[in-house]
Design an enzyme around this catalytic site. Structure first.
Site, PDB file in Angstrom:
ATOM      1  N   HIS A 238      -3.974   4.103 -12.819  1.00  0.00           N
ATOM      2  CA  HIS A 238      -4.540   3.252 -13.862  1.00  0.00           C
ATOM      3  C   HIS A 238      -6.081   3.189 -13.839  1.00  0.00           C
ATOM      4  CE1 HIS A 238      -0.428   1.696 -14.374  1.00  0.00           C
ATOM      5  NE2 HIS A 238      -0.400   1.459 -13.081  1.00  0.00           N
TER       6      HIS A 238
HETATM    7  O1  RIB Z   1      -1.208  -2.875 -14.381  1.00  0.00           O
HETATM    8  C1  RIB Z   1      -2.029  -2.041 -13.591  1.00  0.00           C
HETATM    9  C2  RIB Z   1      -3.222  -2.785 -13.099  1.00  0.00           C
HETATM   10  O2  RIB Z   1      -2.812  -3.880 -12.286  1.00  0.00           O
HETATM   11  C3  RIB Z   1      -4.127  -1.923 -12.194  1.00  0.00           C
HETATM   12  O3  RIB Z   1      -5.453  -2.356 -12.318  1.00  0.00           O
HETATM   13  C4  RIB Z   1      -3.616  -2.233 -10.827  1.00  0.00           C
HETATM   14  O4  RIB Z   1      -4.609  -2.036  -9.814  1.00  0.00           O
HETATM   15  C5  RIB Z   1      -3.301  -3.702 -10.957  1.00  0.00           C
HETATM   16  O5  RIB Z   1      -4.524  -4.420 -10.794  1.00  0.00           O
END
Ligand code: RIB
Ligand code: CA
Length: 313
Positions: free
Chosen positions: A243
């Site tokens: 992500h």
């Molecule tokens: O949903 C994914 C996000 O939530 C990413 O930033 C992961 O590190 C968590 O913080």
């Protein structure tokens, strides 16, 4: 492209670590003014410690790290140890940090840095719940017109939720903070699950990382090997979505991404859909567009960039 002065606001998190390492490996495009930790994936004492661990892994102990808010603005903290492990950085064995945590509160650092540097020259890069950013805006509304851009990881539209059927984790943890940020009027670019679920760390991509044979790439591959089991079990996907490095990759090669400038509103009332990012992707309302909401990415181009840059450290 001029070098961007940025503040990374983060809740490490293995994918946060990838985003931070990518930024620290890219001085031609990115100057990290500071890293501000927020409670999210794991509680604040761990996220601020993990941020320093990542800086030391990168050999960049001159980057100041600050601790921020330890709980959402109006709710109890929800964490994600089930994804990231007890420490938040499970996978490799990394030494406890030696570099100090800065005394100043992260929110004060954000406000003072934006006030002290020329207007329109600072990009905020939130990778976790938006608590620190929203608190800074509430405490110092004057910073709104001085921020160049917010490039954040959070939300979802076509991909719907990952922590509930409707909401992505970062927005779900602090929906009130997200509402403040999305209504602030600051230029916002969003990396939602719609994009991050297209950058899957397949075994070939992890191998390419390990083939670099550097301590940083080995540690990152170990983090990925731990982090991916949750998503591969849940989605049956070929690998975990990385992500947060979508945010820093965007600052380096924006052409890897495409999306639409649309209206995005945050659900803060309904328990059923709390934290949902309601993106008017098809323009069916007369709500004013307020965010560049990304929808597609050149996944291989992203991984080639990430691997090449991390191998530099
Ligand atoms: O949903 C994914 C996000 O939530 C990413 O930033 C992961 O590190 C968590 O913080
Ligand atoms: Ca994160």
């Amino acid at each position: 492209m001029p070098v961007r002065d940025i503040i990374i606001d983060t809740d490490p998190g293995q994918d946060d670590a990838a985003a931070i390492l990518l930024a620290l490996a890219s001085p031609e495009e990115i100057n990290v003014l500071g890293i501000t930790a927020v409670a999210g994936n794991v509680p604040l004492p761990l996220t601020q410690k993990n941020a320093r661990i990542v800086c030391e892994l990168a050999g960049k102990t001159n980057v100041p790290v600050f601790a921020g808010c330890d709980a959402p603005i109006a709710r109890k903290l929800v964490t994600a140890e089930h994804v990231h492990g007890k420490t938040g950085l499970d996978g490799p064995t990394l030494p406890d940090p030696v570099m100090p945590l800065c005394e100043q509160h992260a929110v004060d650092f954000i406000i003072e840095t934006i006030r002290d540097l020329p207007a329109g020259t600072i990009t905020l890069c939130p990778l976790g719940p938006l608590t620190n950013i929203a608190t800074a805006i509430q405490r110092a509304p004057d910073i709104v017109e001085r921020v160049q851009e917010i490039v954040l990881m959070g939300g979802a539209y076509f991909e719907v939720g990952n922590i509930t059927p409707a909401a992505e984790f970062n927005i779900y943890v602090d929906p009130e903070a997200a509402e403040i940020v999305f209504k602030s009027g600051i230029k916002i670019t969003v990396m939602p699950l719609d994009v991050t679920h297209k950058v899957l760390v397949t075994p070939e991509r992890v191998k390419a990382m390990r083939d670099q044979k550097t301590p940083v790439c080995d540690a990152m591959a170990d983090m990925i090997d731990f982090f991916e089991r949750f998503d591969t079990d849940k989605y049956g996907s070929a690998g975990a979505p990385l992500h947060d490095p979508c945010v820093t990759a965007y600052l380096i090669k924006p052409e890897l991404f495409s999306g639409r400038f649309v209206n995005v509103e945050i659900e803060t009332q309904s328990e059923l859909t709390l934290g949902m990012t309601v993106a008017d992707w098809w323009g069916v309302t007369d709500r004013t567009p307020n965010a560049m909401f990304m929808g597609d990415v050149d996944a291989q181009g992203f991984f080639d960039l990430l691997t090449e840059r991390l191998a530099r450290l």
